[in-house]
Design an enzyme around this catalytic site. Structure first.
Site, PDB file in Angstrom:
ATOM      1  N   GLY A  35      48.711  27.572   2.592  1.00 30.76           N
ATOM      2  CA  GLY A  35      49.771  27.586   1.595  1.00 30.76           C
ATOM      3  C   GLY A  35      49.318  27.325   0.178  1.00 30.76           C
ATOM      4  O   GLY A  35      50.162  27.128  -0.711  1.00 30.76           O
ATOM      5  N   THR A  36      48.012  27.354  -0.083  1.00 31.78           N
ATOM      6  CA  THR A  36      47.558  27.083  -1.449  1.00 31.78           C
ATOM      7  C   THR A  36      48.051  28.147  -2.429  1.00 31.78           C
ATOM      8  O   THR A  36      48.429  27.829  -3.558  1.00 31.78           O
ATOM      9  CB  THR A  36      46.023  27.004  -1.508  1.00 31.78           C
ATOM     10  OG1 THR A  36      45.464  28.157  -0.860  1.00 31.78           O
ATOM     11  CG2 THR A  36      45.511  25.755  -0.829  1.00 31.78           C
ATOM     12  N   GLY A  37      48.029  29.412  -2.004  1.00 37.19           N
ATOM     13  CA  GLY A  37      48.474  30.479  -2.893  1.00 37.19           C
ATOM     14  C   GLY A  37      49.953  30.397  -3.206  1.00 37.19           C
ATOM     15  O   GLY A  37      50.373  30.545  -4.364  1.00 37.19           O
ATOM     16  N   CYS A  38      50.758  30.155  -2.171  1.00 35.44           N
ATOM     17  CA  CYS A  38      52.206  29.986  -2.363  1.00 35.44           C
ATOM     18  C   CYS A  38      52.484  28.824  -3.310  1.00 35.44           C
ATOM     19  O   CYS A  38      53.296  28.919  -4.241  1.00 35.44           O
ATOM     20  CB  CYS A  38      52.893  29.710  -1.029  1.00 35.44           C
ATOM     21  SG  CYS A  38      52.588  30.915   0.269  1.00 35.44           S
TER      22      CYS A  38
ATOM     23  N   THR B  44      43.988  24.046   3.639  1.00 37.89           N
ATOM     24  CA  THR B  44      44.203  25.019   2.564  1.00 37.89           C
ATOM     25  C   THR B  44      45.352  25.972   2.857  1.00 37.89           C
ATOM     26  O   THR B  44      45.523  26.966   2.152  1.00 37.89           O
ATOM     27  CB  THR B  44      42.923  25.840   2.327  1.00 37.89           C
ATOM     28  OG1 THR B  44      42.524  26.454   3.574  1.00 37.89           O
ATOM     29  CG2 THR B  44      41.789  24.960   1.822  1.00 37.89           C
TER      30      THR B  44
ATOM     31  N   LYS C  27      42.272  34.635  -8.511  1.00 40.63           N
ATOM     32  CA  LYS C  27      41.819  33.410  -7.853  1.00 40.63           C
ATOM     33  C   LYS C  27      40.507  33.669  -7.106  1.00 40.63           C
ATOM     34  O   LYS C  27      40.434  34.561  -6.268  1.00 40.63           O
ATOM     35  CB  LYS C  27      42.893  32.914  -6.884  1.00 40.63           C
ATOM     36  CG  LYS C  27      44.231  32.631  -7.557  1.00 40.63           C
ATOM     37  CD  LYS C  27      45.293  32.223  -6.569  1.00 40.63           C
ATOM     38  CE  LYS C  27      45.619  33.326  -5.594  1.00 40.63           C
ATOM     39  NZ  LYS C  27      46.804  33.029  -4.756  1.00 40.63           N
TER      40      LYS C  27
END
Length: 274
Positions: free
Chosen positions: A217-220, A215, A183
């Site tokens: 928690g975008t990865g989770c 943004t 990412k």
């Protein structure tokens, strides 16, 4: 044979991650994402955090043996069509998770989000756990979803611009996962670039960056959305495309809560009555 392997794909997603009391990341974000995409979310909680949009104030540990018990009872009874890991902050937790998955879900696709640092900057991975993550969990993954700082730690390579992403993704693939979704959100510029690499080569995804602080928690959320696609039988590249579209809309329609990095609108797929 696990319950998951004995039945058709039904969208069952088991999430192994920490709890975020602010609701924007971790288990809370995972459950929202899986549910919004039509899946059935189950959990094995690895830690409790006192967390808001600004930072992680404290972490309360869950014993590794209790995490393993959560995995065993869920997998033996309900089963899973995909599994997603998030915050696994100690080496003994990673080892317990790997052992449980090998015993109860050896053939279930695993999405590994190698969570190391929270959006507010707090460390979510003990230094002693990084090697266990690299050598024991990642080789079992169908796909890993590191951001650039995580990729640098795991690969040992500097990733400062887009041209660095290809060699880093190749190095990460050598750790043993079936695929790597690198990412590029930490790169400068107006373009948001992700790079998916597997045995077939590389797939580049590009969008225009959204100017927002929402943004958290975008990865989770992205990893859980990918897991949900896999749980319904989507091919990985299709699952990634669907997940990226879902997360982008969740950012665009974010509610604007909190005083730091705010949460996403996970429920944008839900039709609300006027």
């Amino acid at each position: 044979m696990s319950a998951a392997s004995s039945s058709a794909k039904q969208g069952r997603v088991l999430i192994i991650a920490g709890s975020d009391s602010g609701g924007g990341a971790g288990i809370q974000a995972d459950i929202k994402a899986v549910t919004a995409l039509g899946g059935y979310a189950m959990t094995a909680i690895t830690a409790l955090t006192a967390q808001d949009t600004r930072t992680v104030h404290a972490i309360h540990d869950v014993p590794a043996e209790f995490i393993a018990l959560q995995l065993r009872v869920v997998l033996q009874d309900i089963g899973a069509d995909a599994i997603k890991t998030g915050m696994l902050h100690r080496a003994d937790i990673i080892e317990a998770v790997v052992a449980a998955l090998e015993k109860y879900a050896p053939d279930v696709p695993l999405v590994v989000d190698p969570v190391m640092v929270a959006k507010g900057g707090a460390s979510l991975l003990q230094s002693s756990a990084a090697e266990a993550l690299r050598t024991k969990l990642i080789p079992r993954a169908a796909v890993i979803t590191p951001n650039l700082p995580e990729a640098e730690v795991l690969s040992g390579l500097k990733v400062a611009e887009e041209s660095d992403m290809a060699p880093a993704s190749e190095r990460l693939l050598q750790l043993g996962p079936q695929a790597v979704l690198l990412k590029g959100g930490h790169l400068p510029g107006d373009d948001l670039i992700d790079l998916l690499r597997d045995s077939r080569g590389a797939q580049r995804y590009s969008d225009t960056r959204i100017d927002t602080t929402s943004t958290h928690g975008t990865g989770c959320t992205l990893a859980s959305a990918i897991a949900t696609g896999l749980a319904f039988g989507l091919e990985l590249r299709e699952a990634v495309a669907q997940a990226r579209s879902y997360v982008r809309k969740a950012i665009e329609t974010a509610p604007g809560f909190g005083h730091g990095h705010g949460p996403l609108n996970h429920a944008h797929t839900v039709t609300r009555k006027a």
